[in-house]
Design an enzyme around this catalytic site. Structure first.
Site, PDB file in Angstrom:
ATOM      1  N   LYS A  52       0.847  -1.205   0.000  1.00  0.00           N
ATOM      2  CA  LYS A  52       0.000   0.000   0.000  1.00  0.00           C
ATOM      3  C   LYS A  52       0.882   1.256   0.000  1.00  0.00           C
ATOM      4  O   LYS A  52       0.625   2.201  -0.743  1.00  0.00           O
ATOM      5  CB  LYS A  52      -0.943  -0.017   1.213  1.00  0.00           C
ATOM      6  CG  LYS A  52      -2.032  -1.087   1.087  1.00  0.00           C
ATOM      7  CD  LYS A  52      -2.798  -1.328   2.383  1.00  0.00           C
ATOM      8  CE  LYS A  52      -3.769  -2.497   2.220  1.00  0.00           C
ATOM      9  NZ  LYS A  52      -4.484  -2.847   3.452  1.00  0.00           N
ATOM     10  N   GLN A  96      -4.228  -1.653   9.723  1.00  0.00           N
ATOM     11  CA  GLN A  96      -4.168  -2.992   9.133  1.00  0.00           C
ATOM     12  C   GLN A  96      -4.716  -4.021  10.126  1.00  0.00           C
ATOM     13  O   GLN A  96      -4.334  -4.041  11.295  1.00  0.00           O
ATOM     14  CB  GLN A  96      -2.715  -3.328   8.735  1.00  0.00           C
ATOM     15  CG  GLN A  96      -2.578  -4.604   7.920  1.00  0.00           C
ATOM     16  CD  GLN A  96      -3.276  -4.560   6.562  1.00  0.00           C
ATOM     17  OE1 GLN A  96      -3.397  -3.502   5.949  1.00  0.00           O
ATOM     18  NE2 GLN A  96      -3.769  -5.691   6.096  1.00  0.00           N
ATOM     19  N   ASP A 119     -10.665   2.750   4.320  1.00  0.00           N
ATOM     20  CA  ASP A 119     -10.913   1.305   4.217  1.00  0.00           C
ATOM     21  C   ASP A 119     -12.412   1.006   4.162  1.00  0.00           C
ATOM     22  O   ASP A 119     -12.811  -0.111   3.851  1.00  0.00           O
ATOM     23  CB  ASP A 119     -10.318   0.580   5.434  1.00  0.00           C
ATOM     24  CG  ASP A 119      -9.062  -0.208   5.106  1.00  0.00           C
ATOM     25  OD1 ASP A 119      -8.896  -0.591   3.928  1.00  0.00           O
ATOM     26  OD2 ASP A 119      -8.257  -0.443   6.026  1.00  0.00           O
TER      27      ASP A 119
HETATM   28  N1  GUN Z   1      -6.774  -7.125   6.499  1.00  0.00           N
HETATM   29  C1  GUN Z   1      -7.177  -7.890   5.474  1.00  0.00           C
HETATM   30  N2  GUN Z   1      -7.689  -7.123   4.477  1.00  0.00           N
HETATM   31  C2  GUN Z   1      -7.590  -5.848   4.898  1.00  0.00           C
HETATM   32  C3  GUN Z   1      -7.944  -4.594   4.299  1.00  0.00           C
HETATM   33  O1  GUN Z   1      -8.474  -4.482   3.188  1.00  0.00           O
HETATM   34  N3  GUN Z   1      -7.684  -3.501   5.064  1.00  0.00           N
HETATM   35  C4  GUN Z   1      -7.122  -3.577   6.298  1.00  0.00           C
HETATM   36  N4  GUN Z   1      -6.927  -2.453   6.974  1.00  0.00           N
HETATM   37  N5  GUN Z   1      -6.791  -4.717   6.875  1.00  0.00           N
HETATM   38  C5  GUN Z   1      -7.032  -5.847   6.163  1.00  0.00           C
END
Ligand code: GUN
Length: 295
Positions: A52, A96, A119
């Site tokens: 990211k 995350q 998100d």
């Molecule tokens: N853990 C698994 N998928 C995601 C996601 O799309 N965003 C975040 N923040 N954590 C995750």
């Protein structure tokens, strides 16, 4: 069978985002800036967050990565989220997941300002999505919709079977696939680990979205010929033929299912890349501070 190619589609969308960022800044807009929070050192989470941050650089966004030890307190983490909420240089915040067991993911997500919830996990974002109001869509479901749109797949009237009921993929996917638009307009069945007659149901599916987190769970005998297969799984399995000793596979047994279906997403290079596109589009939207998204 046609591959739904995450590399191709994400490259196309990333070019669009790059151009939009340039235009926005040329018009006096500020550079979009994403803050990512990573707690502990789960290798998969490290890889996702690293990707990211790398994409921020590639697309002309600023980024801040905050890393914390796995034994930090929930109160401290929430205070860090609040600090980012109040920092005008930060447009989007992502925490995350998963977080360590002693920290409530719900409490931390609830602390994110809805205007920075790129998100799309905050209850306000999910509530607006449910009601069809403009908001940040959760990144993976958003990415899947972008993929279907790119290939002009008309899902109207299809039977869409979603396997997995997580808050971040399966549940929001049921809403997006049933909404009155295309892609969407589908008749949706939600299945999960307690579903009794799963195979009977999947055999009636025109489109299967597999998001259950179990390697190669969907096998050829569960798929109707000509079905569309969207594989959200990213599972690491042992593979002695690889130098690393392991490889990534999806929730679908690709080798047996691919010859049967009309379209299929590969793993890797499928939905995972689309998730990043969803996140980046949300961050750009946050930077533009679309008024109706805030509060
Ligand atoms: N853990 C698994 N998928 C995601 C996601 O799309 N965003 C975040 N923040 N954590 C995750």
């Amino acid at each position: 069978m046609q591959l739904l190619d995450g590399v191709l589609v994400s490259a196309h969308i990333k070019e669009q985002i790059k151009q939009e960022v340039k235009d926005w800044q040329a018009g006096g807009g500020k550079q979009p800036h994403l803050a990512a929070i990573l707690v502990g050192n789960n290798p998969a989470s490290e890889a996702y967050v690293g990707s990211k941050v790398k994409h921020c650089e590639e697309l002309g966004f600023g980024s801040t990565l905050l890393r914390f030890e796995k034994d930090i307190t929930e109160a401290f983490l929430i205070s860090e989220v609040e600090r980012l909420n109040n920092d005008d240089t930060i447009d989007g915040i992502l925490v995350q997941l998963p977080l360590p067991d002693h920290i409530s993911g719900d409490s931390v997500i609830n602390a994110i300002s809805p205007g920075k919830d790129v998100d799309g996990f905050h209850p306000i974002s999910l509530g607006k999505m449910l009601l069809g109001q403009p908001t940040f869509l959760p990144a993976t479901p958003y990415g899947i919709m972008l993929m279907l749109e790119y290939y002009k797949i008309n899902t109207t009237g299809m039977h869409c079977v979603i396997i997995g009921r997580s808050n971040i993929v399966g549940t929001p996917m049921t809403i997006l696939m049933s909404r009155a638009s295309n892609p969407g307009n589908a008749t949706v069945t939600m299945c999960h680990s307690k579903t009794k007659n799963l195979k009977e149901i999947t055999l009636t599916a025109d489109i299967i979205i597999a998001a259950i987190g179990r390697p190669k769970y969907v096998t050829a005998d569960m798929v109707k010929p000509g079905a569309i297969i969207i594989d959200v799984g990213i599972n690491r399995i042992d593979d002695a033929t690889k130098k690393s000793g392991s490889r990534l596979v999806g929730d679908v047994d690709f080798d047996s299912v691919a010859p049967l279906c009309s379209y299929i997403t590969p793993v890797p290079k499928g939905v995972g890349l689309m998730t990043i596109c969803g996140l980046m589009k949300n961050t750009l939207l946050a930077a533009k501070k679309a008024k109706e998204l805030i509060g």
